[in-house]
Design a protein around this motif. Structure first.
Motif, PDB file in Angstrom:
ATOM      1  N   TYR A 148       4.941 -25.510 -45.463  1.00 48.98           N
ATOM      2  CA  TYR A 148       5.495 -26.829 -45.132  1.00 48.98           C
ATOM      3  C   TYR A 148       6.155 -27.461 -46.361  1.00 48.98           C
ATOM      4  O   TYR A 148       7.229 -28.068 -46.264  1.00 48.98           O
ATOM      5  CB  TYR A 148       4.386 -27.759 -44.608  1.00 48.98           C
ATOM      6  N   TYR A 149       5.490 -27.317 -47.510  1.00 50.40           N
ATOM      7  CA  TYR A 149       6.017 -27.909 -48.743  1.00 50.40           C
ATOM      8  C   TYR A 149       7.392 -27.329 -49.085  1.00 50.40           C
ATOM      9  O   TYR A 149       8.339 -28.073 -49.370  1.00 50.40           O
ATOM     10  CB  TYR A 149       5.036 -27.663 -49.902  1.00 50.40           C
ATOM     11  N   TYR A 150       7.495 -25.983 -49.059  1.00 51.24           N
ATOM     12  CA  TYR A 150       8.760 -25.351 -49.436  1.00 51.24           C
ATOM     13  C   TYR A 150       9.836 -25.541 -48.374  1.00 51.24           C
ATOM     14  O   TYR A 150      11.025 -25.638 -48.702  1.00 51.24           O
ATOM     15  CB  TYR A 150       8.544 -23.863 -49.747  1.00 51.24           C
ATOM     16  N   TRP A 158      10.047 -28.290 -46.507  1.00 54.91           N
ATOM     17  CA  TRP A 158      10.477 -29.660 -46.751  1.00 54.91           C
ATOM     18  C   TRP A 158      11.376 -29.745 -47.994  1.00 54.91           C
ATOM     19  O   TRP A 158      12.417 -30.402 -47.978  1.00 54.91           O
ATOM     20  CB  TRP A 158       9.267 -30.579 -46.927  1.00 54.91           C
ATOM     21  N   LYS A 159      10.966 -29.060 -49.058  1.00 61.17           N
ATOM     22  CA  LYS A 159      11.738 -29.080 -50.302  1.00 61.17           C
ATOM     23  C   LYS A 159      13.134 -28.502 -50.075  1.00 61.17           C
ATOM     24  O   LYS A 159      14.135 -29.048 -50.559  1.00 61.17           O
ATOM     25  CB  LYS A 159      10.998 -28.278 -51.385  1.00 61.17           C
ATOM     26  N   SER A 160      13.212 -27.405 -49.318  1.00 61.13           N
ATOM     27  CA  SER A 160      14.501 -26.772 -49.036  1.00 61.13           C
ATOM     28  C   SER A 160      15.387 -27.677 -48.189  1.00 61.13           C
ATOM     29  O   SER A 160      16.591 -27.820 -48.460  1.00 61.13           O
ATOM     30  CB  SER A 160      14.290 -25.430 -48.321  1.00 61.13           C
ATOM     31  N   ASN A 163      15.189 -30.913 -47.944  1.00 64.92           N
ATOM     32  CA  ASN A 163      15.566 -32.071 -48.749  1.00 64.92           C
ATOM     33  C   ASN A 163      16.739 -31.725 -49.659  1.00 64.92           C
ATOM     34  O   ASN A 163      17.691 -32.509 -49.802  1.00 64.92           O
ATOM     35  CB  ASN A 163      14.371 -32.552 -49.580  1.00 64.92           C
ATOM     36  N   TRP A 164      16.700 -30.530 -50.270  1.00 67.64           N
ATOM     37  CA  TRP A 164      17.768 -30.061 -51.163  1.00 67.64           C
ATOM     38  C   TRP A 164      19.075 -29.845 -50.397  1.00 67.64           C
ATOM     39  O   TRP A 164      20.151 -30.235 -50.851  1.00 67.64           O
ATOM     40  CB  TRP A 164      17.320 -28.759 -51.832  1.00 67.64           C
ATOM     41  N   ARG A 218      18.709 -35.088 -48.771  1.00 64.18           N
ATOM     42  CA  ARG A 218      19.187 -35.763 -49.982  1.00 64.18           C
ATOM     43  C   ARG A 218      20.715 -35.868 -50.023  1.00 64.18           C
ATOM     44  O   ARG A 218      21.242 -36.943 -50.341  1.00 64.18           O
ATOM     45  CB  ARG A 218      18.661 -35.030 -51.226  1.00 64.18           C
TER      46      ARG A 218
END
Length: 517
Positions: A19-21, A23-25, A27-28, A32
């Motif tokens: 989930y973290y990665y 979400w991070k992907s 967002n990137w 964002r």
């Protein structure tokens, strides 16, 4: 039971990491960029809408390749659409306050000279865009460092570029020019006129000059580094047209593997030269007249007086040597080749430059003080750098929310300053902005345009190129010696095709007809 609980806990950790990665992907690549786009559009910036992951990269790459496939039919200085086609199209379509997408990263075009002055002067706030792991393989060093690390390296390298040290490098420039002219003499000796592609000779000459001035007696070893760095620059030019996806460097593609091989070979070669020099210094046998010795001496004194953290590491010295090569060779060869091409077309200025050279030097060897008093040659170089700047655009990035002019830019927005567009702007330079007219610099740079900052081929502010005096001195020495020995015209086979590799270069060479004097 304990095994079951352990499995459940491990599964939970894995799910959370996924989930973290994810979400991070997202967002990137999505959230964002959309947020930044809304912020910029609310402040009046226009441009293409953000396209998932790729942004404008595909169109930018396609337009660059299309431009490279079509040379300019006649020798015209209308080169902007070929050199920066996508930026040129964006300005025409959306105006100067426009957005360009380098993948998920937005960049705003900046053509307001007051804002450029502010951005370039505040180097701690507006920093250079971060390099990717692959582009770092080309070069790091002073040109890529920021804030305190940049200040430290600038302080340590400064002694190598003092005028008194540059005087000591004139013999190296002279020998490298002599080698090039002797090669031309062998080609042109029969018939005393001959077509020569001068571009590879100028590259070799500036390579030899930087090898001699950087490494002294080890300049022969330096030639291998030059060849490898040239290839690395071409590979860098290819990858700069696409976005970098995090982790891509670990994929064993042909391009990735070759860039890593070159970086390893260059590292090994420079390390060998530095080790030899360190042994010579310890034995009291080293000269302190080349860039490497001056850098090592400056670094050694700093460490001795203030401790290791105030000096450079061994790896950082290697990176600065790589930068010597790239910046020192590329800038001067680019300036010289466009100077010869333009003087071939504008024979009246070639005659004026040669008359000045004969008046000042005759046929004898140039000296430092006399080179610095060449008015016409200096005017010509400034005009060449205006029309054909080595670097077509400069970029900076906001590290935090920052105001420029009347707008507030969020963190992570790049600011593109199109040097070449400003150098060709009729509102700044007049109706003859695209004409070759060195006379505009007859009263110096400050009076050539209606704003001094309109001309910045070597950058501006605290981060202005540390090697600009080095490049200009070497270029003056080379042009003086060429004018003493040869006149030159454009060959019918010359194709006008400026392109950016690392610097602005002639894509198909520079075929001139040399006439021995």
């Amino acid at each position: 039971m304990e095994i079951l609980q352990g499995s459940v806990a491990l599964s939970c950790v894995i799910v959370l990491l996924v989930y973290y990665y994810v979400w991070k992907s997202l967002n990137w690549a999505l959230f964002r960029p959309r947020k930044l786009e809304r912020c910029l559009r609310q402040q009046g910036f226009t441009g293409n809408s953000y396209r998932f992951i790729w942004g404008d990269t595909r169109e930018l790459s396609m337009m660059t390749n299309q431009a490279k496939s079509k040379p300019i039919i006649i020798l015209s200085n209308e080169i902007v659409p070929r050199v920066i086609p996508f930026i040129c199209k964006t300005v025409k379509k959306y105006g100067s306050n426009s957005i360009i997408w380098f993948g998920p990263r937005p960049a705003v075009l900046c053509m307001d000279l007051e804002i450029i002055r502010e951005v370039m002067s505040k180097s701690y706030i507006f920093q250079k865009p971060p390099s990717t792991p692959l582009t770092k393989l080309l070069v790091q060093g002073l040109s890529t460092y920021e804030t305190d690390k940049w200040a430290k390296h600038r302080r340590l390298i400064n002694p190598a570029f003092h005028l008194e040290k540059l005087k000591l490098m004139l013999p190296a420039f002279y020998l490298s020019c002599c080698d090039m002219l002797s090669k031309w003499d062998k080609i042109v000796s029969v018939g005393r006129s001959c077509e020569v592609d001068v571009w590879p000779y100028l590259q070799t000459m500036t390579c030899d000059a930087i090898s001699r001035t950087a490494f002294g007696s080890s300049y022969e070893e330096g030639r291998k580094i030059f060849e490898l760095q040239t290839e690395q620059g071409e590979l860098f030019s290819r990858i700069s047209q696409s976005i970098y996806i995090p982790g891509w460097r670990f994929f064993p593609t042909k391009l990735n593997n070759r860039m890593k091989e070159i970086a390893k070979e260059v590292q090994s070669s420079i390390m060998g030269i530095i080790n030899k020099r360190m042994k010579a210094i310890e034995a009291g046998e080293a000269s302190n007249e080349d860039l490497l010795s001056i850098l090592l001496e400056s670094n050694f004194k700093e460490i001795q007086q203030h401790g290791n953290k105030f000096g450079m590491s061994f790896q950082e010295v290697i990176e600065e040597c790589k930068l010597f090569y790239l910046a020192g060779q590329e800038t001067t060869s680019s300036l010289l080749v466009w100077t010869m091409i333009l003087l071939s077309k504008h024979s009246d200025w070639q005659v004026r430059a040669r008359e000045e050279v004969r008046r000042v030097f005759g046929s004898r060897k140039p000296t430092f003080d006399e080179l610095n008093h060449l008015q016409i040659v200096t005017m010509i170089f400034h005009e060449v750098l205006r029309l054909y700047p080595p670097v077509a655009t400069l970029g900076r990035m906001t590290q935090k929310e920052s105001s420029i002019g009347k707008v507030m830019l969020p963190a992570g927005v790049e600011i593109i300053m199109p040097v070449i567009l400003l150098h060709h702007d009729r509102q700044i330079w007049g109706d003859d902005a695209k004409d070759f007219n060195p006379q505009r610099f007859s009263e110096g740079v400050s009076k050539a345009a209606n704003d001094q900052l309109a001309y910045f081929p070597f950058g501006w502010g605290p981060r202005i190129c540390i090697g600009q005096n080095f490049a200009m001195l070497e270029a003056k020495m080379a042009l003086v010696m060429i004018l003493q020995n040869y006149s030159f015209d454009l060959s019918p086979s010359y194709t006008h095709a400026p392109q950016t590799v690392v610097t602005l270069q002639p894509q198909h060479g520079a075929q001139l007809v040399l006439h021995k004097l």
